[in-house]
Scaffold this active site. Structure first.
Site, PDB file in Angstrom:
ATOM      1  N   LYS A 137     -11.352 -51.921   6.629  1.00 17.01           N
ATOM      2  CA  LYS A 137     -10.300 -52.413   6.992  1.00 17.01           C
ATOM      3  C   LYS A 137      -9.294 -52.729   6.177  1.00 17.01           C
ATOM      4  O   LYS A 137      -7.955 -52.531   6.162  1.00 17.01           O
ATOM      5  CB  LYS A 137     -10.580 -53.529   7.863  1.00 17.01           C
ATOM      6  CG  LYS A 137     -11.897 -53.406   8.807  1.00 17.01           C
ATOM      7  CD  LYS A 137     -11.882 -54.673   9.629  1.00 17.01           C
ATOM      8  CE  LYS A 137     -12.338 -56.012   8.715  1.00 17.01           C
ATOM      9  NZ  LYS A 137     -13.689 -56.012   8.091  1.00 17.01           N
ATOM     10  N   ARG A 159     -12.260 -61.946  15.907  1.00 13.20           N
ATOM     11  CA  ARG A 159     -13.576 -61.724  15.424  1.00 13.20           C
ATOM     12  C   ARG A 159     -14.742 -62.387  16.409  1.00 13.20           C
ATOM     13  O   ARG A 159     -15.669 -62.205  16.185  1.00 13.20           O
ATOM     14  CB  ARG A 159     -13.785 -62.343  13.980  1.00 13.20           C
ATOM     15  CG  ARG A 159     -13.982 -61.222  12.936  1.00 13.20           C
ATOM     16  CD  ARG A 159     -13.905 -62.109  11.539  1.00 13.20           C
ATOM     17  NE  ARG A 159     -14.427 -61.634  10.329  1.00 13.20           N
ATOM     18  CZ  ARG A 159     -13.915 -61.333   9.302  1.00 13.20           C
ATOM     19  NH1 ARG A 159     -12.639 -61.303   9.151  1.00 13.20           N
ATOM     20  NH2 ARG A 159     -14.435 -61.031   8.381  1.00 13.20           N
ATOM     21  N   ARG A 162     -17.142 -54.226  -5.276  1.00 12.32           N
ATOM     22  CA  ARG A 162     -15.862 -54.272  -5.074  1.00 12.32           C
ATOM     23  C   ARG A 162     -14.977 -55.377  -6.018  1.00 12.32           C
ATOM     24  O   ARG A 162     -15.431 -56.322  -6.244  1.00 12.32           O
ATOM     25  CB  ARG A 162     -15.620 -54.830  -3.475  1.00 12.32           C
ATOM     26  CG  ARG A 162     -14.397 -55.190  -3.005  1.00 12.32           C
ATOM     27  CD  ARG A 162     -14.216 -55.013  -1.440  1.00 12.32           C
ATOM     28  NE  ARG A 162     -14.804 -55.990  -0.746  1.00 12.32           N
ATOM     29  CZ  ARG A 162     -14.824 -56.515   0.608  1.00 12.32           C
ATOM     30  NH1 ARG A 162     -14.043 -55.555   1.271  1.00 12.32           N
ATOM     31  NH2 ARG A 162     -15.037 -57.247   1.025  1.00 12.32           N
ATOM     32  N   ARG A 215     -14.920 -61.137  -5.046  1.00 16.23           N
ATOM     33  CA  ARG A 215     -15.032 -62.221  -4.173  1.00 16.23           C
ATOM     34  C   ARG A 215     -16.609 -62.981  -4.232  1.00 16.23           C
ATOM     35  O   ARG A 215     -17.307 -62.262  -4.455  1.00 16.23           O
ATOM     36  CB  ARG A 215     -14.820 -61.782  -2.544  1.00 16.23           C
ATOM     37  CG  ARG A 215     -13.304 -61.680  -2.366  1.00 16.23           C
ATOM     38  CD  ARG A 215     -13.273 -60.913  -1.017  1.00 16.23           C
ATOM     39  NE  ARG A 215     -14.100 -61.434   0.148  1.00 16.23           N
ATOM     40  CZ  ARG A 215     -13.854 -60.976   1.217  1.00 16.23           C
ATOM     41  NH1 ARG A 215     -13.135 -60.150   1.565  1.00 16.23           N
ATOM     42  NH2 ARG A 215     -14.744 -61.388   2.188  1.00 16.23           N
ATOM     43  N   ARG A 230     -22.879 -62.297   6.670  1.00 19.50           N
ATOM     44  CA  ARG A 230     -21.845 -61.749   7.111  1.00 19.50           C
ATOM     45  C   ARG A 230     -22.021 -60.468   8.317  1.00 19.50           C
ATOM     46  O   ARG A 230     -21.331 -60.609   9.273  1.00 19.50           O
ATOM     47  CB  ARG A 230     -20.671 -61.194   5.910  1.00 19.50           C
ATOM     48  CG  ARG A 230     -20.278 -62.403   5.214  1.00 19.50           C
ATOM     49  CD  ARG A 230     -19.964 -62.030   3.690  1.00 19.50           C
ATOM     50  NE  ARG A 230     -18.436 -61.130   3.841  1.00 19.50           N
ATOM     51  CZ  ARG A 230     -18.251 -60.511   3.035  1.00 19.50           C
ATOM     52  NH1 ARG A 230     -18.436 -60.347   1.853  1.00 19.50           N
ATOM     53  NH2 ARG A 230     -16.794 -59.828   3.317  1.00 19.50           N
TER      54      ARG A 230
HETATM   55  P1  AMP Z   1     -12.689 -61.146   5.216  1.00 18.56           P
HETATM   56  O1  AMP Z   1     -11.942 -61.342   3.954  1.00 18.56           O
HETATM   57  O2  AMP Z   1     -12.276 -60.738   6.599  1.00 18.56           O
HETATM   58  O3  AMP Z   1     -13.973 -60.394   4.965  1.00 18.56           O
HETATM   59  O4  AMP Z   1     -13.064 -62.604   5.768  1.00 18.56           O
HETATM   60  C1  AMP Z   1     -13.942 -63.491   4.878  1.00 18.56           C
HETATM   61  C2  AMP Z   1     -14.350 -64.756   5.635  1.00 18.56           C
HETATM   62  O5  AMP Z   1     -13.241 -65.608   5.984  1.00 18.56           O
HETATM   63  C3  AMP Z   1     -15.371 -64.484   6.584  1.00 18.56           C
HETATM   64  O6  AMP Z   1     -16.581 -64.369   6.281  1.00 18.56           O
HETATM   65  C4  AMP Z   1     -15.172 -65.821   7.530  1.00 18.56           C
HETATM   66  O7  AMP Z   1     -15.984 -66.801   6.936  1.00 18.56           O
HETATM   67  C5  AMP Z   1     -13.688 -66.018   7.178  1.00 18.56           C
HETATM   68  N1  AMP Z   1     -13.006 -65.537   8.232  1.00 18.56           N
HETATM   69  C6  AMP Z   1     -11.981 -64.437   8.214  1.00 18.56           C
HETATM   70  N2  AMP Z   1     -11.427 -64.008   9.509  1.00 18.56           N
HETATM   71  C7  AMP Z   1     -12.100 -64.687  10.243  1.00 18.56           C
HETATM   72  C8  AMP Z   1     -11.681 -64.846  11.695  1.00 18.56           C
HETATM   73  N3  AMP Z   1     -11.079 -64.065  12.421  1.00 18.56           N
HETATM   74  N4  AMP Z   1     -12.643 -65.695  12.397  1.00 18.56           N
HETATM   75  C9  AMP Z   1     -13.513 -66.526  11.574  1.00 18.56           C
HETATM   76  N5  AMP Z   1     -13.519 -66.662  10.411  1.00 18.56           N
HETATM   77  C10 AMP Z   1     -12.852 -65.677   9.643  1.00 18.56           C
END
Ligand code: AMP
Length: 226
Positions: free
Chosen positions: A26, A101, A140, A173, A184
């Site tokens: 994404k 999400r 990554r 990260r 996750r």
């Molecule tokens: P990402 O960078 O999109 O993988 O998001 C990293 C972390 O941020 C996720 O594992 C969640 O803890 C939190 N997060 C990001 N977007 C959302 C969302 N739409 N709803 C809930 N938690 C989120």
């Protein structure tokens, strides 16, 4: 999952890039879509990480769930998106990356968009098998300011640990470990996959073969958005 929204109705493309598990591509595809369609790119994960780094009240609330690989509360992320979408740069259309999400977030988003008189055109589903994701995630490296991502094996930077464009340092990260990936993915299957069904029923989902190379996935994205 990505959603192209509003284009047919209002002439203002809106893309939400919410589903697809961690490592499905994404974040790699979003900058390309953003540039090609002149959209603002709103990634809830990036916004939350910035809030955590700045130790804002929002960041303090989100940190614990993020460290564990769990989702933060719907109210919190919907609040961030609602605020961010008001920016002038988002008025011509937007791409939402990592949102919605949960079905609750999708419903709240629908309510928000309804008030603006727009609807979703397309959801891009980054379909991929879990077994491919661990190698993608643990190799990554990210340039936090731009969101550019690299991979030690599949897409290495020209100089190890350094962003190709700015020369700034890359970071890994904290949640890009095999252990946190497990939670996750659990969150993805339990809470985010139902969101894809939610949009299937609306007839707007396009399924992508996210196990393919970034270039091939870009071609698929261009095809479904054209
Ligand atoms: P990402 O960078 O999109 O993988 O998001 C990293 C972390 O941020 C996720 O594992 C969640 O803890 C939190 N997060 C990001 N977007 C959302 C969302 N739409 N709803 C809930 N938690 C989120």
């Amino acid at each position: 999952m990505n959603i192209v929204e509003g284009r047919l109705l209002s002439g203002r493309p809106r893309i939400l890039n919410g589903g697809g598990p961690p490592g499905s591509g994404k974040g790699t595809q979003s900058p390309m879509i953003k540039d090609e369609y002149c959209l603002c790119h709103l990634a809830t994960g990036d916004m939350l990480r910035a809030a955590v780094a700045a130790k804002t009240p929002l960041g303090v609330k989100a940190k614990e769930a993020m460290d564990k690989g769990e989702l933060v509360s719907d109210e919190l992320v919907v609040g961030i998106i609602d605020e961010a979408m008001k920016k002038p740069s988002c008025q011509k259309g937007f791409i939402l990356d990592g949102f919605p999400r949960t079905v609750g977030q999708a419903q709240m988003l629908d309510e928000m968009l309804e008030k603006q008189g727009v609807k979703i055109d397309k959801v891009l589903d980054f379909a991929i098998d879990d077994s491919i994701l661990e190698e993608r995630i643990t190799g990554r490296w990210i340039h936090p300011a731009s969101g550019r991502s690299y991979h030690t094996k599949f897409a290495p930077p020209k100089v190890p640990g350094v962003d190709d464009v700015t020369g700034e340092p890359l970071i890994q990260r904290k949640d890009d470990t095999a252990a946190v990936l497990k939670s996750r993915l659990e969150a993805f299957h339990k809470q985010t996959e139902p969101v894809i069904d939610y949009y299937w029923k609306k007839g707007v989902v396009a399924k992508l073969h996210a196990e393919k190379s970034p270039k091939e996935v870009t071609e698929e994205v261009q095809k479904v958005l054209s």
